[in-house]
Design an enzyme around this catalytic site. Sequence first.
Site, short mmCIF file in Angstrom:
data_model
loop_
_atom_site.label_atom_id
_atom_site.label_comp_id
_atom_site.label_asym_id
_atom_site.label_seq_id
_atom_site.Cartn_x
_atom_site.Cartn_y
_atom_site.Cartn_z
N HIS A 185 -17.29 -1.07 -5.05
CA HIS A 185 -18.10 -2.19 -5.26
C HIS A 185 -19.27 -1.84 -6.05
CE1 HIS A 185 -20.32 -0.10 -2.01
NE2 HIS A 185 -21.21 -1.08 -2.24
N1 UDP Z 1 -17.89 -1.19 5.85
C1 UDP Z 1 -17.39 -2.20 6.85
N2 UDP Z 1 -16.33 -3.02 6.32
C2 UDP Z 1 -15.85 -2.78 5.16
C3 UDP Z 1 -16.20 -1.95 4.18
C4 UDP Z 1 -17.16 -1.17 4.64
O1 UDP Z 1 -17.70 -2.42 7.76
O2 UDP Z 1 -14.68 -3.59 4.81
C5 UDP Z 1 -19.05 -0.59 6.17
C6 UDP Z 1 -18.74 0.98 6.11
O3 UDP Z 1 -17.95 1.55 7.27
C7 UDP Z 1 -20.11 1.53 6.06
C8 UDP Z 1 -21.01 0.26 5.42
O4 UDP Z 1 -20.27 -0.66 5.37
O5 UDP Z 1 -20.71 1.60 7.21
C9 UDP Z 1 -21.19 0.71 3.79
O6 UDP Z 1 -21.60 -0.33 3.10
P1 UDP Z 1 -21.47 -0.46 1.68
O7 UDP Z 1 -20.28 0.27 1.18
O8 UDP Z 1 -21.19 -2.09 1.26
O9 UDP Z 1 -22.84 -0.07 1.19
P2 UDP Z 1 -23.46 1.20 0.62
O10 UDP Z 1 -23.24 2.26 1.69
O11 UDP Z 1 -22.62 1.69 -0.73
O12 UDP Z 1 -24.78 1.01 0.24
#
Ligand code: UDP
Length: 350
Positions: free
Chosen positions: A205
């Site tokens: 994403h």
């Molecule tokens: N996550 C979730 N469902 C999904 C995909 C990711 O609960 O379908 C969780 C994942 O386990 C982690 C968090 O979302 O705890 C990560 O968020 P994201 O990837 O949106 O953001 P980033 O960490 O890159 O800022």
Amino acid sequence: MKIATIVGARPQFIKAATISRIIQEKSDIQEIIIHTGQHYDDNMSEVFFTELNIPRPHYNLGVGSSMHGKQTAKMLEGIEEILVKEKPDWIIVYGDTNSTVAGALAAAKLHIPIAHIEAGLRSYNRRMPEEINRIATDHISDVLFAPTQNALNILKQEGLAERSLFSGDVMYDSILYYKEISRSKVKLEDIADVQPDRYFLATIHRQENTDDIKRLQEIFLAFSEFDIPIIVPLHPRTKNILDDVAFRSNVKIISPVGYLEMVCLTSNCIKVFTDSGGLQKEAYFLKKPCITLREETEWIETLEGGWNFTVGADKQKILDKVHYCNYEPQKEYFGDGKAAEKIINYLLKK
Ligand code: UDP
């Protein structure tokens, strides 16, 4: 003591769940939750409040999606109004989203002390909106909770030593707490049609991968060469452009899942492919190898011992690392699983 917590995006709900649980154990703290509405689909927001028992937001600004400037401006306006009315003793912001920087900026101008959780992360890639948000938030916050020693060192190098301390990572606390709950409540077969240890898991994403259709296509071409299924719980941002991307039927797109489901998917997979910051760490915590679909990572600890490789969106580099299996023992970089408690006790003492 009154704390206003600002959340808006998926990873912040997960971090806030752990902090809120500790707050609820303390009778002398009142928490006001302000949801900016940056993420608003049920499976990007509501599911986390329900599954993880996060207290209902007292306010939801409903800002929705738009250009960065417009979205942040709407948040700033809404948060300021609430902070003037609620007069909290502290605000807590998490990570690096537009909700983080808007919350911090609104509070700084009102002289409300700001605690930044997950401070000191740097990719040194200023084209990432998250990098700008992190730098700005760290420099206007009053207390910076660093999840790792590396993050603490970065804050020291930027002249922020006096305001910074090592807390450990609240996402590590979360995994330790929810791993068993996930195991008892969630079944793999209810999430996806795969067998344990017989599939890969991917999330994509980051703006750099979704804004450039060539990068996204290259990633999906690599996935299409795998001889086992790869489950992709797809972020709405990526879904919007997937019509223009070709892939084989071993690539199984599903809707975004709740956290307990995601912990189940990660625990049972062979390897993780992601551009997510949070998922890189969760893969590490659950001892699953990770291949990061970016050129750099903020979570440099995970690169040690072969647990994570940054390969960008290069098909050949992705394929080259698929069979890597020479892992060294991990070190305890992310604290002792009690980061949330340390953070709240610190704020209470202050
Ligand atoms: N996550 C979730 N469902 C999904 C995909 C990711 O609960 O379908 C969780 C994942 O386990 C982690 C968090 O979302 O705890 C990560 O968020 P994201 O990837 O949106 O953001 P980033 O960490 O890159 O800022």
